[in-house]
Design a protein around this motif. Structure first.
Motif, PDB file in Angstrom:
ATOM      1  N   UNK A  97      -7.931  -5.858   0.723  1.00 16.39           N
ATOM      2  CA  UNK A  97      -9.262  -5.621   0.188  1.00 16.39           C
ATOM      3  C   UNK A  97     -10.255  -6.623   0.758  1.00 16.39           C
ATOM      4  N   UNK A 151       0.822  -1.216   0.000  1.00 14.70           N
ATOM      5  CA  UNK A 151       0.000   0.000   0.000  1.00 14.70           C
ATOM      6  C   UNK A 151       0.859   1.272   0.000  1.00 14.70           C
ATOM      7  N   UNK A 188     -13.478  -8.785  -7.590  1.00 17.24           N
ATOM      8  CA  UNK A 188     -12.598  -7.617  -7.585  1.00 17.24           C
ATOM      9  C   UNK A 188     -11.988  -7.302  -8.945  1.00 17.24           C
ATOM     10  N   UNK A 245      -1.761   1.549  -4.612  1.00 12.98           N
ATOM     11  CA  UNK A 245      -2.655   2.218  -3.682  1.00 12.98           C
ATOM     12  C   UNK A 245      -4.059   1.624  -3.700  1.00 12.98           C
ATOM     13  N   UNK A 246      -4.548   1.330  -4.904  1.00 14.28           N
ATOM     14  CA  UNK A 246      -5.928   0.851  -5.011  1.00 14.28           C
ATOM     15  C   UNK A 246      -6.016  -0.575  -5.563  1.00 14.28           C
ATOM     16  N   UNK A 247      -4.881  -1.205  -5.713  1.00 17.64           N
ATOM     17  CA  UNK A 247      -4.896  -2.577  -6.257  1.00 17.64           C
ATOM     18  C   UNK A 247      -5.593  -3.516  -5.275  1.00 17.64           C
ATOM     19  N   UNK A 248      -6.500  -4.329  -5.751  1.00 17.87           N
ATOM     20  CA  UNK A 248      -7.131  -5.286  -4.840  1.00 17.87           C
ATOM     21  C   UNK A 248      -6.099  -6.277  -4.293  1.00 17.87           C
TER      22      UNK A 248
END
Lengths: 691, 120
Positions: free
Chosen positions: B99, B68, B118, B74-77
């Motif tokens: 996630x 992270x 996802x 940052x937003x990757x599952x």
């Protein structure tokens, strides 16, 4: 999509055995007072992986058993429970038990669950006893609560995420799409933008929106909850029935109250529900009969070096090919160089291929700390085990067969060799005895030493026992080595009391025989009061043999070099005829039966007198025989080819090889020959008559 | 087709996960612990990370926390493969930025259904 999980079983088993070894090692090394956190972690991880794998691949029995193990280990790991000797013992027993379960499963048998059930009971007793935390873990096995709520006329879902929702990689759009799939698009999403800040203070990485989803179809509430499963802590999710009075769901009707859904309930459900389904499904796919460890793990380095060599071989081959296309005599030099290179390549390739089968002997050694610990506890002796040369490599097949003889020797060393602590102190020795295992390479062999600093072999008692058992004549005068050698005789056992450990009918003769079957040898040396030393010599591999080529008539035979004691040329006077049809050779102060190889194998040849022949004295199972041959040829390493696979089994022959000139030579099975010569009186008798 | 980073110290699980995902047409990169996975992730981005929790060197929670920090993640599952059905491990994962999770044991079908949540 259906995938056959059994293709991963082999890897799972191998990995689990490694895990068990690591657990065992960790447990044995563990300092009971202040255990090393990393060691405990390693043990925990091994149990944990096994549980996960066993569950996934359908080995429920293993998964269930490792579960209690893991629970206990987790408590130790988190410091909620102290390690103790009892726990250590229990864990070690479990390691054995799991190993047995896995072996049964691997062989395609139904595992015997008595042991695991007993041990599981003991774990549960410990866990339930003074458990610091209420046992929580087993809950997932319980059937899922059957409280099914159905929205008769659909649901209203209000989804109020925390602003940080996006930072865990969760994306509301995906959840809505999933919901849409669930209700066949019969839903409406409305947006509540009341939380949206003014543009200047808007952080694009945060989520300010609130959604309200109207689902206009009868679906299970759990299915909706599952969609939001991962975000229950990052969002407020309120699910209310659209129309509570609908008649579409008569059974559930009464339960559809205004009761606010408890978000905590949601968490465990899909997990729990997944459990029984997956295990049941997979259990059907029990492995078909699986071959016993038929694969080996090879390090990438070895494979790379092989590929490299094959590459070179190809280059040499193409070079030679080019040379052959328009060859004239001036290029002989080049041809010779090329052939030399080919030979070089081939030899290197052979060595590398052999190396693939080579594994460090630590695979065998690693089981001994446990053995020594268990045996010494049961005998009340204090013993240090020292191991060296663990990285010495040997052939996998040899390794698999050397384990049992070594176990026997080590047990013997502890049982008969090392004295009780009090006796040791009285003899002026340290209280703790030492058993030293060592392995090293020496001239194409692997040498394994087992050395103890115990009482040593008691020559008087050995001689007395041997006399009692009729192995030696009364009053025979034997050298110390000959006396030591007696312990390898069949039917010899010195243990005064037949103990649980040694002396259960498997004697040293079996050890020697097992080692001999690997073309190896065992020797013992000992000093009274100082200890004994057993030295095992084994060929590095069973695929190649150091052989002595001999000629009988026109045939060439190969004797394993290790079994040859000496080769001699004698005149007729050294040969005595016993009972009219068996010849024996008087070799110094021994009588050695004589075997005519041409008679045994029916070779047509001109009869020569013994004086013209050469006698090769070979030894097997402690017995010597003299084999009459015409000529000794060179010694060389030969590659063993199986006769059974390529032709059929022949008594007295252990295999065949192909010589440099392309002819086939048979390798003589010395112990088979010796057995045949036991009945060879008949053969000799017949041949004599014929002659 | 998605690019998926599969992290597990158990070779059999890794093979199973990888085989399943490849069979569904995904591109799979395998790593045997957090350190190896992080090293890979520092060089390139993926569409999804599937990670075991208990691993030597760097466990799944630490991996998640470290990933992270990377701009591309940052937003990757990130889904954790976990055997703990108890909530605290999941919470730990969540607070590290995971996630969601897949509870072991799972079968290939469950795996594919879950990652569908996802991807895309």
């Amino acid at each position: 999509m259906s995938i056959d999980l059994s293709q991963f079983h082999q890897v799972f088993f191998e990995e689990s055995y490694e895990g068990l070894d690591a657990m065992e090692q960790g447990l044995l090394d563990m300092d009971m007072v202040s255990p090393d956190a990393e060691v405990i972690n390693t043990i925990f991880r091994a149990a944990h992986s096994m549980k996960g794998g066993a569950g996934t691949f359908g080995f429920t029995q293993v998964a269930e058993f490792t579960h209690v193990l893991e629970t206990l280990l987790d408590q130790i790991r988190s410091g909620q429970r102290a390690m103790s000797q009892d726990i250590q013992n229990l864990l070690l027993k479990s390691v054995d038990c799991i190993r047995q379960l896995l072996q049964d499963l691997q062989a395609g048998n139904d595992p015997d669950l008595t042991e695991s059930t007993t041990l599981k009971g003991q774990f549960e007793e410990i866990l339930s006893g003074q458990s610091p935390v209420p046992a929580t873990a087993d809950k997932s096995d319980a059937p899922v609560d059957d409280k099914k709520e159905e929205g008769g006329g659909g649901w209203l879902v209000r989804f109020i995420p925390e602003v940080t929702l996006l930072q865990t990689g969760n994306e509301p759009a995906r959840m809505f799409r999933q919901l849409a799939d669930l209700c066949d698009n019969e839903m409406q999403v409305s947006l509540d933008t009341s939380r949206l800040p003014v543009f200047t203070s808007l952080n694009p990485e945060e989520c300010y929106l609130i959604w309200e989803i109207r689902i206009e179809k009868t679906i299970n509430k759990e299915d909706i909850e599952e969609v939001f499963e991962w975000v229950t802590d990052d969002a407020e999710i309120i699910i209310t029935p659209l129309d509570a009075g609908s008649a579409q769901a008569p059974v559930a009707e009464t339960k559809v109250t205004a009761e606010q859904p408890k978000i905590e309930d949601v968490q465990a459900k899909p997990a729990g529900a997944a459990n029984p389904v997956s295990t049941e499904k997979a259990a059907v796919k029990q492995p078909a009969k699986q071959q016993e460890s038929s694969s080996i793990r090879v390090s990438i380095d070895k494979v790379d070096s092989l590929i490299n060599m094959v590459g070179e071989l190809v280059i040499t081959q193409s070079m030679l090919g080019q040379l052959g296309q328009n060859f004239d005599i001036t290029r002989v030099q080049r041809l010779q160089e090329g052939l030399a290179q080919l030979e070089h390549n081939t030899r290197e390739l052979q060595e590398s291929v052999m190396k693939i089968r080579m594994m460090p002997i630590s695979f065998v050694f690693s089981r001994f700390p446990r053995l020594v610990r268990d045996v010494s506890i049961s005998l009340d002796k204090k013993i240090d085990l020292i191991m060296s040369g663990e990285n010495t490599e040997l052939d996998k097949t040899v390794m698999e067969k050397i384990g049992d003889p070594m176990v026997h020797l080590i047990r013997n060393s502890i049982d008969h060799g090392i004295e009780k602590p009090a006796d040791r102190v009285a003899a002026g020795k340290p209280e703790t005895g030492t058993v030293h295992l060592n392995a090293y390479h020496q001239s194409g062999n692997i040498v394994i030493e087992i050395k103890d600093d115990g009482a040593g072999l008691n020559t008087d008692r050995i001689l007395q026992k041997a006399t009692e058992k009729g192995l030696v004549a009364e009053g025979a005068n034997l050298t110390q080595e000959q006396i030591f050698d007696l312990i390898f005789q069949p039917g010899f056992s010195t243990a005064d009391v037949v103990s649980d450990l040694s002396g259960r009918g498997v004697g040293m003769d079996v050890v020697r025989r097992n080692i001999a079957s690997l073309n190896g040898s065992i020797e013992v040396s000992s000093e009274r009061g100082r200890g004994s030393r057993f030295v095992i010599r084994l060929p590095l591999t069973l695929a190649i043999l150091d052989g002595q080529l001999v000629k009988v008539g026109e045939e060439i035979y190969i004797f394993p070099l290790v079994s040859i004691v000496e080769s001699i040329q004698l005149d007729d006077r050294a040969i005595n005829n016993v009972g009219g049809h068996s010849d024996v050779l008087q070799l110094r102060d021994e009588y050695v039966p004589i075997v005519q190889l041409d008679d045994v194998f029916n070779i047509e040849k001109e009869k020569r007198s013994i004086a013209e022949s050469i006698i090769v004295v070979v030894e097997t199972d402690g017995e010597k025989i003299g084999v009459v041959v015409d000529e000794l040829m060179g010694q060389q390493q030969v590659v063993i080819k199986s006769l059974e696979e390529n032709y059929k089994r022949v008594d007295g022959i252990s295999g065949a090889t192909i010589l440099g000139d392309g002819t086939v030579a048979l390798i003589v099975d010395i112990s088979g020959l010796s057995k045949m010569s036991g009945t060879s009186a008949k053969i000799l008798d017949g041949s004599h008559k014929a002659a | 087709m998605a690019k998926i980073l599969a992290v597990d110290d158990s070779a059999s699980m890794r093979q199973m996960v990888s085989f399943t995902l490849k069979g569904a047409g995904h591109d799979v990169v395998e790593a045997s612990d957090g350190t190896e996975a992080l090293k890979y992730a520092q060089g390139q981005s993926v569409d999804l990370v599937l990670s075991d929790v208990n691993m030597p060197n760097m466990n799944g929670i630490e991996l998640c926390r470290n990933l992270r920090q990377l701009p591309g993640y940052k937003f990757t599952p990130i889904l954790m493969l976990t055997t703990e059905s108890a909530g605290d491990k999941k919470m730990e994962g969540k607070s590290a930025g995971a996630t969601g999770w897949i509870v072991k044991p799972f079968n290939p079908d469950q795996l594919l259904t879950t990652i569908k949540k996802v991807l895309g």
